[in-house]
Design a protein around this motif. Structure first.
Motif, PDB file in Angstrom:
ATOM      1  N   LEU A 171      77.115 -60.140  61.542  1.00  0.00           N
ATOM      2  CA  LEU A 171      78.549 -60.386  61.363  1.00  0.00           C
ATOM      3  C   LEU A 171      79.298 -59.108  61.019  1.00  0.00           C
ATOM      4  N   ASN A 175      82.368 -58.469  63.482  1.00  0.00           N
ATOM      5  CA  ASN A 175      83.670 -58.718  62.857  1.00  0.00           C
ATOM      6  C   ASN A 175      84.533 -57.466  62.749  1.00  0.00           C
ATOM      7  N   THR A 181      87.578 -63.704  62.389  1.00  0.00           N
ATOM      8  CA  THR A 181      86.254 -63.310  61.908  1.00  0.00           C
ATOM      9  C   THR A 181      85.351 -64.510  61.653  1.00  0.00           C
ATOM     10  N   THR A 183      82.144 -66.260  59.619  1.00  0.00           N
ATOM     11  CA  THR A 183      81.674 -66.214  58.237  1.00  0.00           C
ATOM     12  C   THR A 183      80.382 -67.025  58.145  1.00  0.00           C
ATOM     13  N   GLN A 207      81.267 -61.724  69.355  1.00  0.00           N
ATOM     14  CA  GLN A 207      81.188 -62.829  68.394  1.00  0.00           C
ATOM     15  C   GLN A 207      80.665 -64.097  69.068  1.00  0.00           C
ATOM     16  N   THR A 382      84.716 -61.356  56.080  1.00  0.00           N
ATOM     17  CA  THR A 382      85.469 -60.130  56.359  1.00  0.00           C
ATOM     18  C   THR A 382      86.927 -60.346  56.006  1.00  0.00           C
ATOM     19  N   THR A 387      83.845 -56.058  55.398  1.00  0.00           N
ATOM     20  CA  THR A 387      82.892 -57.165  55.342  1.00  0.00           C
ATOM     21  C   THR A 387      82.140 -57.103  54.017  1.00  0.00           C
TER      22      THR A 387
END
Length: 446
Positions: A171, A175, A181, A183, A207, A382, A387
């Motif tokens: 991530l 991100n 973003t 999570t 992503q 993030t 992040t």
């Protein structure tokens, strides 16, 4: 969990209420001196309530607003609420013991709202029979003689933590500079990792590839869902107190505003500090100040150390005028639907939090203290382009300016509020990790 419609209505009501009345009442006359059902066989302890002995029950009697608020939320009696919060206060201690005693057989500890807020201990299926006695022995050691269940789970906590760490690493990469973003966080109650996709904004190709890879590679070890809003750091305004210095007050620096949290003491000398969020102190070492109730400004001190990166989001201010401030291990708890005003709420210890437990927060801008339930641990999120790893997440409410707010329950410090996806879906930095990283200890009241 929280009823978000109720929260929204109440927040609008609070914007219209005379905030200064609550502020003055709390600060003018001060004494200067924080599930799916298991089809497998569940082993339960069914002992009489009279056999339950918990050191947490004595403090709860002093702060009946915590018990009363919880009783209202759950629709249960005061006595039942007190007993359930007593179990909850012991859950982190049980978690700590079983991590050491069970090792790779341990599946985690959580509070199960569907089972009358009983403490639930997960144990891997293949080790279930032999681990039973270990769990019971650990529970007896901390005074938990009832109110807990032992359930078999397919995976150890160590296994899902490794998966959570891997996804957190990925991530961080995908991100970076993304508009929306992903999570991720631990869900011990699901014996899985929860990967969430934002309801707003478009994902990048990287992503989307990560989500697809996680689904294919991890199978039922990962649960994919969505979240509303966007993670946003909470930095801004609100209540003040005269000395002694305590947590839950507004602090400001060069126009920025955050919330001061627990008073802390150095692990190597007698120097005193005040916790806040790391992003509040980001590259800003000037003095931070607060105000007395007469409106006069008073310096707390400069940023001594801060972190806002994958390692966490925490900072400490070095208290300059210790004699003048006479810092105390208190939090200024403002009034709200879950809380009663207490300008000198004592912090008597600190600990890690567990999934499902009830914790409260006092932010300097939201205008009132608020309580909620821990919904995820080990979260990677993030916000502000950074992040951050190993955060907690809960249904307590906050807004801009509440960054740094103390997270507490039953006189125990649990963390620092740092950000939120939406008003009542918030993130916090665990206090134990902050103490370790900044080389301080939360100051405790006797």
């Amino acid at each position: 969990m929280h009823d978000h419609d109720r929260k929204t209505t109440l927040s609008l009501q609070w914007l219209a209420l005379p905030v200064m009345t609550a502020l003055m009442a709390g600060c003018m006359a001060l004494d200067p001196d924080t599930e799916p059902s298991h089809e497998d066989t569940v082993l339960e302890e069914h002992l009489s309530p009279s056999g339950f002995s918990s050191p947490s029950l004595a403090p709860l009697a002093e702060t009946d607003w915590e018990v009363e608020g919880f009783a209202r939320e759950r629709g249960i009696s005061y006595a039942e609420a007190q007993q359930r919060l007593g179990w909850q206060a012991l859950a982190p201690h049980l978690d700590e013991l079983l991590r050491a005693d069970l090792g790779g057989r341990f599946g985690g500890v959580w509070v199960d709202a569907a089972r009358r807020d009983r403490i639930t201990v997960g144990v891997t299926r293949e080790a279930f029979t032999e681990a039973e006695a270990v769990v019971r022995d650990a529970a007896r050691k901390i005074g938990l003689t009832e109110g807990y269940d032992i359930v078999p789970v397919p995976r150890s906590l160590a296994e899902i933590e490794r998966i959570n760490d891997w996804l957190g690493d990925e991530l961080e990469k995908v991100n970076e500079r993304a508009d929306a973003t992903l999570t991720v966080g631990l869900r011990t109650d699901l014996n899985a990792v929860e990967l969430q996709i934002p309801a707003e904004g478009r994902l990048t190709d990287a992503q989307r590839d990560l989500v697809a890879t996680a689904k294919a590679r991890l199978s039922d070890t990962v649960v994919v869902g969505s979240y509303a809003g966007r993670p946003t750091a909470r930095a801004c305004v609100y209540p003040y107190c005269d000395s002694p210095l305590r947590g839950g007050i507004r602090i400001s620096n060069s126009g920025a505003g955050c919330t001061g949290a627990f008073v802390a003491k150095s692990k190597v000398n007698d120097a005193l500090y005040q916790f806040t969020a790391g992003h509040c102190a980001y590259e800003n070492y000037d003095d931070w100040s607060t105000r007395f109730t007469d409106g006069t400004s008073h310096v707390v001190g400069p940023v001594w150390h801060w972190q806002w990166h994958k390692g966490g989001d925490m900072a400490i201010l070095r208290i300059k005028n210790v004699a003048g401030w006479d810092p105390e291990p208190w939090v200024y708890v403002t009034g709200g639907p879950d809380t009663t005003i207490n300008s000198a709420y004592k912090i008597k210890s600190d600990n890690v939090s567990v999934l499902g437990m009830r914790i409260c927060t006092t932010g300097a801008y939201y205008g009132r203290s608020d309580c909620g339930y821990v919904s995820q641990l080990g979260v990677t999120a993030t916000y502000g382009g950074v992040t951050v790893r190993k955060l907690g997440r809960g249904s307590f409410c906050g807004t801009g300016g509440d960054s740094g707010s103390p997270m507490y329950a039953s006189h125990v410090a649990y963390g620092l509020q740092v950000a939120g996806y939406s008003e009542c879906d918030s993130l916090y930095q665990g206090i134990r990790a902050a103490e370790s990283a900044l080389n301080v200890n939360v100051l405790h009241a006797p």
